[in-house]
Design an enzyme around this catalytic site. Structure first.
Site, PDB file in Angstrom:
ATOM      1  N   ASN A 143       0.808  -1.233   0.000  1.00 14.84           N
ATOM      2  CA  ASN A 143       0.000   0.000   0.000  1.00 14.84           C
ATOM      3  C   ASN A 143       0.841   1.284   0.000  1.00 14.84           C
ATOM      4  OD1 ASN A 143       0.746  -0.517   2.651  1.00 14.84           O
ATOM      5  ND2 ASN A 143      -1.184   0.180   3.522  1.00 14.84           N
ATOM      6  N   GLU A 242       4.535  -3.815  12.391  1.00 11.50           N
ATOM      7  CA  GLU A 242       3.588  -2.721  12.133  1.00 11.50           C
ATOM      8  C   GLU A 242       2.400  -3.358  11.439  1.00 11.50           C
ATOM      9  OE1 GLU A 242       3.899   0.294  13.133  1.00 11.50           O
ATOM     10  OE2 GLU A 242       6.021   0.477  13.579  1.00 11.50           O
ATOM     11  N   CYS A 276      -3.140   1.864   6.970  1.00  6.63           N
ATOM     12  CA  CYS A 276      -3.327   1.278   8.300  1.00  6.63           C
ATOM     13  C   CYS A 276      -3.816   2.316   9.298  1.00  6.63           C
ATOM     14  CB  CYS A 276      -2.027   0.638   8.765  1.00  6.63           C
ATOM     15  SG  CYS A 276      -0.651   1.767   8.592  1.00  6.63           S
ATOM     16  N   GLU A 454       8.544   2.955  14.388  1.00  6.51           N
ATOM     17  CA  GLU A 454       9.372   3.287  13.225  1.00  6.51           C
ATOM     18  C   GLU A 454       9.456   4.798  13.095  1.00  6.51           C
ATOM     19  OE1 GLU A 454       9.429  -0.475  10.325  1.00  6.51           O
ATOM     20  OE2 GLU A 454       7.727   0.838   9.964  1.00  6.51           O
TER      21      GLU A 454
HETATM   22  P1  NAP Z   1      -0.041  -9.058   4.168  1.00  2.00           P
HETATM   23  O1  NAP Z   1      -0.849  -9.988   3.379  1.00  2.00           O
HETATM   24  O2  NAP Z   1       0.253  -9.385   5.581  1.00  2.00           O
HETATM   25  O3  NAP Z   1       1.287  -8.818   3.332  1.00  2.00           O
HETATM   26  C1  NAP Z   1       2.344  -8.023   3.815  1.00  2.00           C
HETATM   27  C2  NAP Z   1       3.653  -8.634   3.368  1.00  2.00           C
HETATM   28  O4  NAP Z   1       3.786  -9.927   3.958  1.00  2.00           O
HETATM   29  C3  NAP Z   1       3.748  -8.853   1.851  1.00  2.00           C
HETATM   30  O5  NAP Z   1       5.081  -8.636   1.458  1.00  2.00           O
HETATM   31  C4  NAP Z   1       3.366 -10.306   1.724  1.00  2.00           C
HETATM   32  O6  NAP Z   1       3.853 -10.917   0.549  1.00  2.00           O
HETATM   33  C5  NAP Z   1       4.048 -10.869   2.942  1.00  2.00           C
HETATM   34  N1  NAP Z   1       3.561 -12.189   3.345  1.00  2.00           N
HETATM   35  C6  NAP Z   1       2.313 -12.704   3.225  1.00  2.00           C
HETATM   36  N2  NAP Z   1       2.296 -13.969   3.705  1.00  2.00           N
HETATM   37  C7  NAP Z   1       3.545 -14.256   4.125  1.00  2.00           C
HETATM   38  C8  NAP Z   1       4.182 -15.397   4.695  1.00  2.00           C
HETATM   39  N3  NAP Z   1       3.514 -16.524   4.949  1.00  2.00           N
HETATM   40  N4  NAP Z   1       5.508 -15.328   4.986  1.00  2.00           N
HETATM   41  C9  NAP Z   1       6.201 -14.208   4.733  1.00  2.00           C
HETATM   42  N5  NAP Z   1       5.668 -13.094   4.198  1.00  2.00           N
HETATM   43  C10 NAP Z   1       4.352 -13.114   3.893  1.00  2.00           C
HETATM   44  O7  NAP Z   1      -0.685  -7.614   4.239  1.00  2.00           O
HETATM   45  P2  NAP Z   1      -1.284  -6.786   3.034  1.00  2.00           P
HETATM   46  O8  NAP Z   1      -2.692  -7.155   2.858  1.00  2.00           O
HETATM   47  O9  NAP Z   1      -0.395  -6.811   1.862  1.00  2.00           O
HETATM   48  O10 NAP Z   1      -1.155  -5.327   3.664  1.00  2.00           O
HETATM   49  C11 NAP Z   1      -2.200  -4.723   4.302  1.00  2.00           C
HETATM   50  C12 NAP Z   1      -2.055  -4.775   5.808  1.00  2.00           C
HETATM   51  O11 NAP Z   1      -0.868  -4.110   6.187  1.00  2.00           O
HETATM   52  C13 NAP Z   1      -3.177  -4.067   6.497  1.00  2.00           C
HETATM   53  O12 NAP Z   1      -3.648  -4.814   7.584  1.00  2.00           O
HETATM   54  C14 NAP Z   1      -2.539  -2.782   6.972  1.00  2.00           C
HETATM   55  O13 NAP Z   1      -3.193  -2.198   8.059  1.00  2.00           O
HETATM   56  C15 NAP Z   1      -1.158  -3.218   7.255  1.00  2.00           C
HETATM   57  N6  NAP Z   1      -0.230  -2.088   7.216  1.00  2.00           N
HETATM   58  C16 NAP Z   1       0.283  -1.646   8.398  1.00  2.00           C
HETATM   59  C17 NAP Z   1       1.105  -0.563   8.424  1.00  2.00           C
HETATM   60  C18 NAP Z   1       1.675  -0.086   9.724  1.00  2.00           C
HETATM   61  O14 NAP Z   1       2.640   0.652   9.695  1.00  2.00           O
HETATM   62  N7  NAP Z   1       1.129  -0.484  10.856  1.00  2.00           N
HETATM   63  C19 NAP Z   1       1.455   0.078   7.236  1.00  2.00           C
HETATM   64  C20 NAP Z   1       0.929  -0.386   6.035  1.00  2.00           C
HETATM   65  C21 NAP Z   1       0.087  -1.496   6.057  1.00  2.00           C
HETATM   66  P3  NAP Z   1       2.869 -11.027  -0.747  1.00  2.00           P
HETATM   67  O15 NAP Z   1       2.703  -9.646  -1.228  1.00  2.00           O
HETATM   68  O16 NAP Z   1       3.618 -11.884  -1.704  1.00  2.00           O
HETATM   69  O17 NAP Z   1       1.596 -11.641  -0.280  1.00  2.00           O
END
Ligand code: NAP
Length: 473
Positions: A143, A242, A276, A454
């Site tokens: 994102n 995060e 997020c 961070e």
């Molecule tokens: P996600 O599915 O958890 O993916 C995040 C990262 O993790 C991607 O690089 C993804 O790779 C990887 N990943 C997924 N499954 C994995 C596994 N089994 N082992 C290792 N890595 C793995 O999250 P998203 O849907 O892309 O992102 C949205 C979420 O991020 C939301 O909940 C949002 O609130 C949160 N977010 C938090 C912050 C913060 O600073 N708190 C900032 C931005 C976003 P792939 O892309 O290949 O699936």
């Protein structure tokens, strides 16, 4: 992939698509567990020299990377809009935010101070020294595909750590562009490594279980963060997470309802709601509901969904069919349980939008705790409004979530602002402020929103160990 200072192919390639048009915009190397291990080998080999290089040298390289990123701001922003979908203006803002971390940590590198502690014994001296934790592995989401990378890489490198990063599968091209900048800035071979993949699990498994990795930093969903935390626990790795959020946005009757509604619209639709820190529940005191809703409805209806390259677009596409399905399911559930739909509430499928994942900016009111949207992170362009009567009620409802990332309060009453700042169980509280973020400010959450901070002075702490020296003289 960028491993040990070399650009390398993978076992094959995977395609990258523009979420606004479905068009294929590029290919990225398909990495796997062996590539992750090779990158960790390189990071281990590069660590001693980088840790010993000294803060001023590390700072100079990060400063150069900042200069290069600012010089390439337009180019990077265009790539981001094509790959991630956000309007170009917002992509330009993100690149600036991303570059800010390089500059901030170029400066913080020089401020890693130790301590001298007085001892009760006259013949003893205590010295405390801060040392880099070692090899770091990092995983970032789609994102914010540039700033989420620099928010980890800059403090890690500033502290003297070396790093291996796996970006999101849907935004590897932005990650490659960032690593080209690091290369051009003269970051030595092996210090910063990039492994791209469309199959994250085997790479994540190596990151969590290779004993040479001393720190894992992850930004993404709570679900994946929890799994990685559990896997990394066996080796007591340092972990920063995060994760997801469910931000309350509370508007009291002593606030200007029109100003607050403008703020709510601006922050809610940022990145099409895919942030997020996006407000997920908008609590409005009943006595000012009418002017607030009237203004918010006009602002939501005026949003224009479209390709981010079109400068009339204010919101871009969602990132996948799964994202559309989740938003649709939450809206349908809310309507079935009695919510009121003011505007939006449907997928957009005309005028070329059918090729991308577009959902109409949506306003719901009469939302209740029984609805899914009251509990689940939406990650989409839906603003749900809930009315309240008293301050205690608003605070209790706001804290009634297992998330604890961002929160927002609108009030002109100073004592109330302080009570809310202290009472909200969230890592960040914006008081009459919709953007409490900056490279200089600690970003992070509590509860299921994660661990660690961070950015800011605190951001570099996550990459440092404390070593005590006790000297008898
Ligand atoms: P996600 O599915 O958890 O993916 C995040 C990262 O993790 C991607 O690089 C993804 O790779 C990887 N990943 C997924 N499954 C994995 C596994 N089994 N082992 C290792 N890595 C793995 O999250 P998203 O849907 O892309 O992102 C949205 C979420 O991020 C939301 O909940 C949002 O609130 C949160 N977010 C938090 C912050 C913060 O600073 N708190 C900032 C931005 C976003 P792939 O892309 O290949 O699936």
């Amino acid at each position: 992939m960028y491993i040990n200072g070399q650009w390398q192919p993978g076992a094959g390639d995977f395609a990258v698509f523009n979420p606004a048009s479905g068009e294929r915009i590029g290919l990225a190397p398909e990495g796997g567990a062996d590539d992750a291990r090779a990158a960790i080998d390189a990071a281990c080999a590069a660590f001693p020299a980088w840790a010993a290089a000294g803060a001023y040298e590390r700072s100079a390289k990060l400063y150069r990377a900042w200069e290069l990123m600012m010089a390439k701001r337009e180019e990077l922003a265009r790539l981001m809009t094509a790959e991630q979908g956000k309007p170009l203006r917002m992509a330009l803002t993100e690149v600036k935010y991303a570059a800010d971390f390089l500059l901030w940590f170029a400066e913080e590198a020089k401020r890693v101070y130790g301590e001298i502690i007085p001892s009760a014994r006259a013949d003893q001296r205590f010295l405390v020294r801060r040392e880099p934790v070692g090899v770091v592995c990092a995983i970032t989401p789609w994102n914010y595909p540039v700033s989420m990378i620099t928010r980890k890489v800059a403090p890690a490198l500033a502290a003297g750590c070396t790093i291996v990063l796996k970006p999101a599968e849907s935004t590897p091209l932005c990650a490659m562009a960032v690593f080209r900048i690091l290369e051009e800035a003269g970051i030595p071979a092996g210090v910063a490594n990039l492994v791209t993949t469309s199959a994250p699990a085997p790479v994540g498994e190596v990151f969590c279980t290779d004993p040479r990795v001393r720190k894992l930093s992850f930004t993404g969903s709570t679900e994946v963060g929890r799994m990685l935390y559990q896997r990394a626990a066996a080796q007591f790795k340092r972990v920063s997470l995060e994760l997801g959020g469910h931000a309350p946005f509370i508007v009291f009757e002593d606030a200007d309802p029109v100003h607050a509604a403008k703020g709510a619209a601006a922050v809610k639709f940022l990145n099409t709601g895919q942030a997020c820190i996006s407000p997920n529940r908008i609590f409005v005191q009943r006595s000012i509901a009418e002017p607030f809703l009237r203004t918010l409805e006009a602002r939501v209806a005026a949003q224009r969904a479209g390709d981010g390259m079109d400068d009339k677009s204010t919101v871009g596409p969602l990132f996948s069919q799964r994202a559309i399905d989740k938003v649709e399911a939450q809206v349908q559930d809310a309507l079935a349980l009695g919510a009121t739909l003011h505007t939006g509430g449907k997928r957009l499928t005309e005028g070329g939008l059918e090729r991308g994942f577009f959902y109409a900016p949506t306003l719901l009111s009469a939302v209740t705790p029984a609805m899914r949207i009251y509990r689940e992170e939406t990650f989409g362009p839906v603003a749900p409004v809930i009315l309240f009567d008293t301050e205690q009620e608003a605070l209790a409802m706001a804290n009634d979530t297992h998330y604890g990332l961002a929160s927002y309060v609108y009030t002109q009453n100073l004592a109330r602002a302080m009570r809310m700042f202290e009472g909200l169980q969230f890592g960040m509280v914006g008081i009459n402020d919709i953007n409490p973020t900056s490279a200089a400010a600690p970003f992070g959450g509590i509860k299921d929103s994660g661990l660690g901070r961070e950015g800011a002075r605190q951001g570099i702490e996550e990459y440092l160990e404390t070593k005590l020296g006790g000297f008898s003289i």
